[in-house]
Each structure stands twice: as C-alpha cells, then as structure tokens.
Write a protein that holds these residues in place. Structure first.
Motif, PDB file in Angstrom:
ATOM      1  N   PHE A   9       0.827  -1.200   0.000  1.00  0.00           N
ATOM      2  CA  PHE A   9       0.000   0.000   0.000  1.00  0.00           C
ATOM      3  C   PHE A   9       0.868   1.259   0.000  1.00  0.00           C
ATOM      4  CE2 PHE A   9      -2.306   3.288   2.402  1.00  0.00           C
ATOM      5  CZ  PHE A   9      -3.398   3.463   1.557  1.00  0.00           C
ATOM      6  N   ILE A  10       1.914   1.258   0.840  1.00  0.00           N
ATOM      7  CA  ILE A  10       2.814   2.418   0.910  1.00  0.00           C
ATOM      8  C   ILE A  10       3.544   2.610  -0.409  1.00  0.00           C
ATOM      9  CG2 ILE A  10       4.901   3.316   2.018  1.00  0.00           C
ATOM     10  CD1 ILE A  10       3.966   1.936   4.587  1.00  0.00           C
ATOM     11  N   ALA A  11       4.018   1.500  -0.984  1.00  0.00           N
ATOM     12  CA  ALA A  11       4.718   1.580  -2.272  1.00  0.00           C
ATOM     13  C   ALA A  11       3.810   2.111  -3.348  1.00  0.00           C
ATOM     14  CB  ALA A  11       5.253   0.206  -2.652  1.00  0.00           C
ATOM     15  N   ASN A  12       2.536   1.690  -3.312  1.00  0.00           N
ATOM     16  CA  ASN A  12       1.584   2.164  -4.325  1.00  0.00           C
ATOM     17  C   ASN A  12       1.362   3.658  -4.212  1.00  0.00           C
ATOM     18  OD1 ASN A  12      -0.204   2.042  -6.399  1.00  0.00           O
ATOM     19  ND2 ASN A  12      -1.908   1.218  -5.209  1.00  0.00           N
ATOM     20  N   LEU A  13       1.275   4.151  -2.975  1.00  0.00           N
ATOM     21  CA  LEU A  13       1.092   5.584  -2.771  1.00  0.00           C
ATOM     22  C   LEU A  13       2.280   6.374  -3.291  1.00  0.00           C
ATOM     23  CD1 LEU A  13      -0.471   5.837   0.809  1.00  0.00           C
ATOM     24  CD2 LEU A  13      -1.587   6.327  -1.383  1.00  0.00           C
ATOM     25  N   SER A  14       3.490   5.929  -2.952  1.00  0.00           N
ATOM     26  CA  SER A  14       4.699   6.642  -3.386  1.00  0.00           C
ATOM     27  C   SER A  14       4.853   6.571  -4.890  1.00  0.00           C
ATOM     28  CB  SER A  14       5.935   6.071  -2.700  1.00  0.00           C
ATOM     29  OG  SER A  14       6.111   4.721  -3.060  1.00  0.00           O
ATOM     30  N   PHE A  15       4.468   5.444  -5.497  1.00  0.00           N
ATOM     31  CA  PHE A  15       4.579   5.291  -6.941  1.00  0.00           C
ATOM     32  C   PHE A  15       3.627   6.230  -7.658  1.00  0.00           C
ATOM     33  CE2 PHE A  15       6.012   2.840 -10.503  1.00  0.00           C
ATOM     34  CZ  PHE A  15       4.989   2.946 -11.428  1.00  0.00           C
ATOM     35  N   ALA A  16       2.446   6.438  -7.034  1.00  0.00           N
ATOM     36  CA  ALA A  16       1.419   7.235  -7.711  1.00  0.00           C
ATOM     37  C   ALA A  16       1.683   8.721  -7.608  1.00  0.00           C
ATOM     38  CB  ALA A  16       0.047   6.909  -7.115  1.00  0.00           C
ATOM     39  N   GLN A  17       2.580   9.125  -6.702  1.00  0.00           N
ATOM     40  CA  GLN A  17       2.790  10.545  -6.486  1.00  0.00           C
ATOM     41  C   GLN A  17       3.785  11.091  -7.509  1.00  0.00           C
ATOM     42  OE1 GLN A  17       3.912  11.145  -2.439  1.00  0.00           O
ATOM     43  NE2 GLN A  17       1.815  11.096  -1.679  1.00  0.00           N
ATOM     44  N   ASN A  18       3.260  11.782  -8.505  1.00  0.00           N
ATOM     45  CA  ASN A  18       4.080  12.491  -9.473  1.00  0.00           C
ATOM     46  C   ASN A  18       3.950  13.980  -9.212  1.00  0.00           C
ATOM     47  OD1 ASN A  18       5.361  10.638 -11.299  1.00  0.00           O
ATOM     48  ND2 ASN A  18       3.326  10.054 -11.981  1.00  0.00           N
ATOM     49  N   ASN A  19       5.054  14.670  -9.133  1.00  0.00           N
ATOM     50  CA  ASN A  19       5.006  16.122  -8.983  1.00  0.00           C
ATOM     51  C   ASN A  19       4.874  16.748 -10.364  1.00  0.00           C
ATOM     52  OD1 ASN A  19       5.311  15.849  -6.223  1.00  0.00           O
ATOM     53  ND2 ASN A  19       7.536  16.027  -6.301  1.00  0.00           N
ATOM     54  N   ILE A  20       3.658  17.103 -10.712  1.00  0.00           N
ATOM     55  CA  ILE A  20       3.379  17.634 -12.040  1.00  0.00           C
ATOM     56  C   ILE A  20       3.712  19.120 -12.089  1.00  0.00           C
ATOM     57  CG2 ILE A  20       1.625  17.929 -13.822  1.00  0.00           C
ATOM     58  CD1 ILE A  20       2.350  15.029 -13.195  1.00  0.00           C
ATOM     59  N   THR A  21       4.435  19.524 -13.115  1.00  0.00           N
ATOM     60  CA  THR A  21       4.780  20.930 -13.332  1.00  0.00           C
ATOM     61  C   THR A  21       3.966  21.467 -14.494  1.00  0.00           C
ATOM     62  OG1 THR A  21       7.033  20.559 -12.536  1.00  0.00           O
ATOM     63  CG2 THR A  21       6.649  22.537 -13.840  1.00  0.00           C
ATOM     64  N   THR A  22       3.383  22.632 -14.315  1.00  0.00           N
ATOM     65  CA  THR A  22       2.600  23.252 -15.377  1.00  0.00           C
ATOM     66  C   THR A  22       3.165  24.628 -15.711  1.00  0.00           C
ATOM     67  OG1 THR A  22       1.028  24.332 -13.866  1.00  0.00           O
ATOM     68  CG2 THR A  22       0.525  22.068 -14.559  1.00  0.00           C
ATOM     69  N   ALA A  23       2.902  25.082 -16.914  1.00  0.00           N
ATOM     70  CA  ALA A  23       3.325  26.418 -17.353  1.00  0.00           C
ATOM     71  C   ALA A  23       2.418  26.855 -18.493  1.00  0.00           C
ATOM     72  CB  ALA A  23       4.784  26.410 -17.788  1.00  0.00           C
ATOM     73  N   LYS A  24       2.538  28.110 -18.855  1.00  0.00           N
ATOM     74  CA  LYS A  24       1.739  28.656 -19.960  1.00  0.00           C
ATOM     75  C   LYS A  24       2.658  29.203 -21.047  1.00  0.00           C
ATOM     76  CE  LYS A  24      -2.206  29.897 -17.019  1.00  0.00           C
ATOM     77  NZ  LYS A  24      -3.090  31.004 -16.544  1.00  0.00           N
ATOM     78  N   ILE A  25       2.086  29.396 -22.225  1.00  0.00           N
ATOM     79  CA  ILE A  25       2.843  29.927 -23.360  1.00  0.00           C
ATOM     80  C   ILE A  25       2.323  31.323 -23.693  1.00  0.00           C
ATOM     81  CG2 ILE A  25       3.380  29.666 -25.809  1.00  0.00           C
ATOM     82  CD1 ILE A  25       3.271  26.678 -25.448  1.00  0.00           C
TER      83      ILE A  25
END
Length: 407
Positions: A9-25
C-alpha cells in the motif's frame, strides 16, 4: 501477511505521487510555427530525456512539437605574430631568427612561411637576456609546406615547455637555399558562444582540506540540473595552474556491503593564462563537489563560479488567440510520437519566439490528461503484484501445513 500488504500500500502511494509541473505559453498572437526556449527550471523538473513534456490547447488536445538542440560554440581562429628581434642570413651557412616570447611559458611556435618543397634542418635555443643561450631543440627537420590555395602556409614547431623571454631558431642552409620565413607567432581560437542558459544554484560552501591540500566546493541546486559548462573567476593569485575534478555522491556495493564514494564526472585545469571556462559532458545532478588541487600553494580566491547549459528549443505550431498549457513531471509517460518530427528539415529555422511563463509545481496531481492503456496504469501493475503476493503466501502456507501433517 498484514505487513506485506502494508508495504504494498505504501509503495503504491509513493509510486502514484508524481510532482506535475505546469506552465503557460505567451506568444506574439500570430498563427504559425514558433520557437520557445526551454527554461532550466522546467528542464530540471522533467525526465532527463524530456519524455514527459506535453503541450495542450484550451480543449485539452495535445499539440505536436519537436525539440531542436544546437551546438554551443563556433570557432574563429586568428594568427597573432610575435615580435621579431632580428633575422640574419649568412649565405651557404645559416639563417638565424630571434623573436620575443610574451608568454610566461611556451611549448610550440607557429611559423608562417612562403611555399617551398625543401626539408630544412633547424635548432632552437632560449635566452632570458638575448646574450646567453641554452639549447632546446637540436638538428630537427622542418617539413615541406605548399598549400595549393595559398602562396604561403603555416607549420607548427614543438619545443620543450620553457619560460625563456627570447627564442632563437637556427636554420641550416649549407645544403639548400634559405626558406622565406614571413612571421613567427601563435594561433588563438576565439570561441563565439551562443547564448547559454545560466543555471542558478541554491547554495555554495567552500572548505579547505589541509590534509589533502585541496579546496573543496560543494554546490547544491533546488532540483537536478543539466550542466554543460562551468566558468570560474579567480581574483588571486596572479599566476596559477591547478588541476580540478568534479564529482557526484554515489553508492556502490563492495563485499556485500554498500559504501558511499565520490564518482568523478569531469576534470580540467585552471590556468591564469586561460579564460577558465570549460565545456563538459552533460551532467544531470542536484549536488556537485568540485575539488581544486593546491599542492603546496595557497588556496585560490574564487570570486565567482557559474554553471550553464546549452539551450533546447521547442518548435511548435501556435494559433492566434489560443491558450496553451505545458505539463511535465509525469514519470510514467513515454516520448510522444508526432508526425511533425518527420518534417522538421522543411521548417524554417528563423522563427518568431514565444515565451514559457508561470511555471508551477503541483504535487500528486490526479488529473493526467494523457490516455494510457490498462497495463500502463500504475494501479494495475500493483494489483498484479498483490495477486502474485497472495498466491505465493497461499502456496507457502499450504506447503507448511502439508509438511506439519507429514511430520
């Protein structure tokens, strides 16, 4: 058994956490292809190969693009002559050329001479006062030179590294006529740099390792950064020549144990007669350790150290009055395959520029706009692992019971 599922369960949580970066043009508001410079911040928050980089329009449709990387330098070589003190020709004997050396040390001489097809023996000596001479090269032959495109050419004459203020070249003319020496000097390659991107660092610490006679500089960035060039500014002393190594912290396994060590990434030489800017093989690290070998000298006074990366350009077709969003940071994504990649050679390189603005990082963003097949989903992979774990636990328990019954 319960511990097994807790770990999953812990591994699944850590695997699912992506730090998404957004920006505009931000563009010029015109239709057509544009060129965008990829900021160092976005590049550091992306996969090393930028496989997670995406552009979306206001309707969440992917916008095709391709990357264009350029070389960071072009060379412009120029010949600089030394001051010739005297040139003496004694018929049927020798030609003696004396010139002044403006450098602190010298290890080669470039001769510019009129074309000839003669092999000419020569000797070289050095002097500090133009009176007392010391031998450097004895009875060596100068190769023939006659380039077809020019009436004159250049020949490099190597000598042992020395510090003499005056150098004398003695050509033997006993068997052949003299050759026409036009100039003596050196080539200086002036490198014109394309605008590199400055990579700021978070912190810098300097300490002296007296036992190892080294200066150690530790550099920390906010995130792993691409480094293509390092530049040093030394204010003191006036004359120096020091070996430098760049390391990263690493771990290796030795005799069933893990140990920490410093892995060398690059090496070069700081020299008071050079500009001390070094192109290096691409580094992608969050922390760097730079060590300067001082030997028995006083440590260098480091006024500044800068890091640069070769810019990467994004080429994409933008529409006027359209809002575009950039996302990156999803480590599960693969490099996109766009038709546009096949036509980049037919697209002009002289394109209007657009800007990437308002970069933000969102932790564990559940809204990923890219559709993935079932077996690409992280939850599906962990479900399979869980089922496999249950099966293994079941058979292990059954085997243990059978063994107990037999006993």
């Amino acid at each position: 058994m319960n511990k097994f599922f807790i770990l999953l369960f812990i591994a699944n949580l850590s695997f699912a956490q992506n730090n998404i970066t957004t920006a505009k043009i931000e563009s010029d508001g015109k239709d057509g292809f544009h060129k965008l410079v990829l900021p160092t911040e976005i590049r550091s928050l992306s996969n090393d190969d930028l496989s997670d980089f995406r552009i979306f329009d206001s309707k969440k449709n992917e916008v095709p693009y391709y990357f264009e990387a350029r070389s960071n330098q072009s060379s412009n070589t120029k010949f600089f002559p030394y001051k010739i003190i005297s040139k003496t020709v004694v018929p049927n004997k020798n030609t003696v050329l004396i010139f002044e050396n403006p450098k602190s040390t010298i290890n080669e001489v470039i001769l510019e001479m009129a074309n000839s097809n003669i092999t000419k023996p020569y000797s070289i000596s050095g002097s500090m006062d133009n009176q007392k001479w010391f031998g450097l090269v004895n009875n060596t032959s100068l190769s023939t030179i006659y380039p077809e495109e020019s009436p004159s050419g250049f020949s490099t004459v190597s000598i042992p590294t020395c510090f003499y203020k005056y150098l004398k070249i003695d050509f033997n003319d006993k068997k052949t006529l003299p050759i026409n020496i036009l100039n003596v000097g050196f080539f200086n390659s002036k490198i014109s740099k394309e605008t590199l991107l400055n990579v700021p660092y978070k912190s810098k610490s300097i300490k002296e390792l007296k036992l190892g006679k080294k200066t150690q500089i530790q550099i920390n960035f906010d995130n792993p950064q691409i480094i293509s060039q390092i530049s040093f500014t030394i204010s003191n002393p006036k004359l120096y020549k020091r070996n430098v190594s760049v390391y990263k912290k690493a771990t290796r396994k030795v005799k069933h144990k893990f140990e920490n060590y410093q892995e060398q990434l690059a090496s070069f030489e700081l020299n008071s007669e050079a500009n001390n800017t070094f192109d290096i093989s691409k580094i992608f690290e969050k922390e760097l350790i730079i060590e300067i070998e001082n030997q028995d000298n006083q440590p260098l006074t480091l006024s500044d150290i800068q890091f640069f990366q070769i810019p990467i350009y994004i080429i994409t077709d933008l529409k006027a009055n359209e809002n575009y969003t950039i996302t990156t940071g999803n480590k599960d994504l693969n490099t996109p395959q766009y038709d546009l990649e096949n036509f980049k050679n037919s697209i002009s390189t002289n394109l209007p520029e657009a800007q990437i603005i308002e970069t933000k990082q969102i932790k564990n963003n559940p809204k990923t706009t890219v559709n993935k097949t079932l077996w690409q989903e992280s939850w599906f992979m962990w479900l399979c692992i869980s089922i496999g774990g249950i099966a293994i636990a079941y058979f292990a328990t059954s085997l243990a019971k059978d063994m107990n019954n037999k006993s």
